[in-house]
Design an enzyme around this catalytic site. Sequence first.
Site, PDB file in Angstrom:
ATOM      1  N   HIS A   1      59.039  24.395 -12.004  1.00  0.00           N
ATOM      2  CA  HIS A   1      58.664  25.207 -10.838  1.00  0.00           C
ATOM      3  C   HIS A   1      57.579  26.197 -11.282  1.00  0.00           C
ATOM      4  O   HIS A   1      57.794  27.407 -11.318  1.00  0.00           O
ATOM      5  CB  HIS A   1      59.891  25.948 -10.308  1.00  0.00           C
ATOM      6  CG  HIS A   1      59.791  26.395  -8.886  1.00  0.00           C
ATOM      7  ND1 HIS A   1      58.603  26.359  -8.171  1.00  0.00           N
ATOM      8  CD2 HIS A   1      60.727  26.904  -8.039  1.00  0.00           C
ATOM      9  CE1 HIS A   1      58.828  26.826  -6.956  1.00  0.00           C
ATOM     10  NE2 HIS A   1      60.094  27.151  -6.843  1.00  0.00           N
TER      11      HIS A   1
ATOM     12  N   GLN B   1      56.470  29.368  -9.186  1.00  0.00           N
ATOM     13  CA  GLN B   1      57.491  30.412  -9.200  1.00  0.00           C
ATOM     14  C   GLN B   1      57.367  31.268 -10.447  1.00  0.00           C
ATOM     15  O   GLN B   1      57.478  32.496 -10.391  1.00  0.00           O
ATOM     16  CB  GLN B   1      58.886  29.796  -9.141  1.00  0.00           C
ATOM     17  CG  GLN B   1      60.014  30.819  -9.150  1.00  0.00           C
ATOM     18  CD  GLN B   1      60.022  31.675  -7.913  1.00  0.00           C
ATOM     19  OE1 GLN B   1      60.103  31.167  -6.797  1.00  0.00           O
ATOM     20  NE2 GLN B   1      59.932  32.992  -8.090  1.00  0.00           N
TER      21      GLN B   1
ATOM     22  N   CYS C   1      64.804  33.576  -7.864  1.00  0.00           N
ATOM     23  CA  CYS C   1      63.728  32.925  -7.119  1.00  0.00           C
ATOM     24  C   CYS C   1      64.077  32.702  -5.653  1.00  0.00           C
ATOM     25  O   CYS C   1      63.178  32.417  -4.849  1.00  0.00           O
ATOM     26  CB  CYS C   1      63.347  31.600  -7.791  1.00  0.00           C
ATOM     27  SG  CYS C   1      64.638  30.341  -7.731  1.00  0.00           S
TER      28      CYS C   1
ATOM     29  N   ARG D   1      54.809  35.437  -4.863  1.00  0.00           N
ATOM     30  CA  ARG D   1      54.456  34.029  -4.714  1.00  0.00           C
ATOM     31  C   ARG D   1      53.091  33.908  -4.033  1.00  0.00           C
ATOM     32  O   ARG D   1      52.267  33.062  -4.393  1.00  0.00           O
ATOM     33  CB  ARG D   1      55.521  33.288  -3.907  1.00  0.00           C
ATOM     34  CG  ARG D   1      56.840  33.042  -4.614  1.00  0.00           C
ATOM     35  CD  ARG D   1      56.719  32.011  -5.721  1.00  0.00           C
ATOM     36  NE  ARG D   1      56.287  30.712  -5.235  1.00  0.00           N
ATOM     37  CZ  ARG D   1      57.084  29.790  -4.713  1.00  0.00           C
ATOM     38  NH1 ARG D   1      58.391  30.022  -4.610  1.00  0.00           N
ATOM     39  NH2 ARG D   1      56.604  28.627  -4.311  1.00  0.00           N
TER      40      ARG D   1
END
Length: 304
Positions: A128, A131, A261, A289
């Site tokens: 990810h 993230q 997250c 983000r």
Amino acid sequence: MTRHFLKDDDISPQEQAKILDHAIALKKDRFSDRSFEGPKTVAMIFDKTSTRTRVSFSVGISEMGGFPLVIDSQSSQMAKSESIADTAKVLTRQVSQIMWRTYEQSNLDEMAKHSTVPVISGLSDDYHPCQLLADLQTIKEHFGKTEGLTVAYVGDGANNVANSYLIAGAMAGMNVRIASPEGYQPSGEVVNRAKQLASGEILVNSDPAEAVSGADVVTTDTWVSMGAETEKAQRIGDLEPYRVDENLFSQASPEAVFLHCLPAYRGNEVTAGVIDGERSLVWQQAENRLHAQKAIMSFLAKNS
């Protein structure tokens, strides 16, 4: 050469640092980067449901002067088994970048192989990376640096967020500790790659107290990732000793912060007292983000 961002180490540590600095600058002046002026179109493909990824990429592309084109894979020809290669060859002639939130990492690799425009991972089962850019930005904003800090990840250490913490955290000069029970620990391949990149400690064990002791950042993730719903009861039972509660969090540094997250499931991986407490930065992290993804899109636009 076309650059892609499919996993955390597709950029160098030096490039990561520059991207984080640009993200922090963009947060202060949100409309200063107009890399998609035209407007240029960025395709956003979703195989998995999304809140933060969809909103932050859509807003970010718009703020950079572009047009965000949302493609639900289930309502496209991809649902009827049109190949990834053919999809890439169509999109690459019409859009400036492609973001894909998908399952297998190999999907992203195949898309990038046939694309002449940058491909960005919005998440896969393995990594990810967007993230982690947001998380590192949050850490750098709060502490003024990432180098030399210690992050402790507690819970399911075999998932995409834990893998990205190992790789991206090592690249950022952090000590990275993962505490997970047997059967939920990261693969040897990911751990070895983190050790290759690290200038500090890489620790994987089954003792959450040891991992959290003196840490600057404590983080976790949902115990039941998308695609693992049938294992919910088993996972909750196995991971219950790894809940980040007030007692565990108190063993970190007195100045430690908490990250998650999201989405979060209070009472499972974290208690409400921790995630909603005064040392939680989850809402700043969620906002970041937007800024971090604008920075990586800008970087790819300039370097492809």
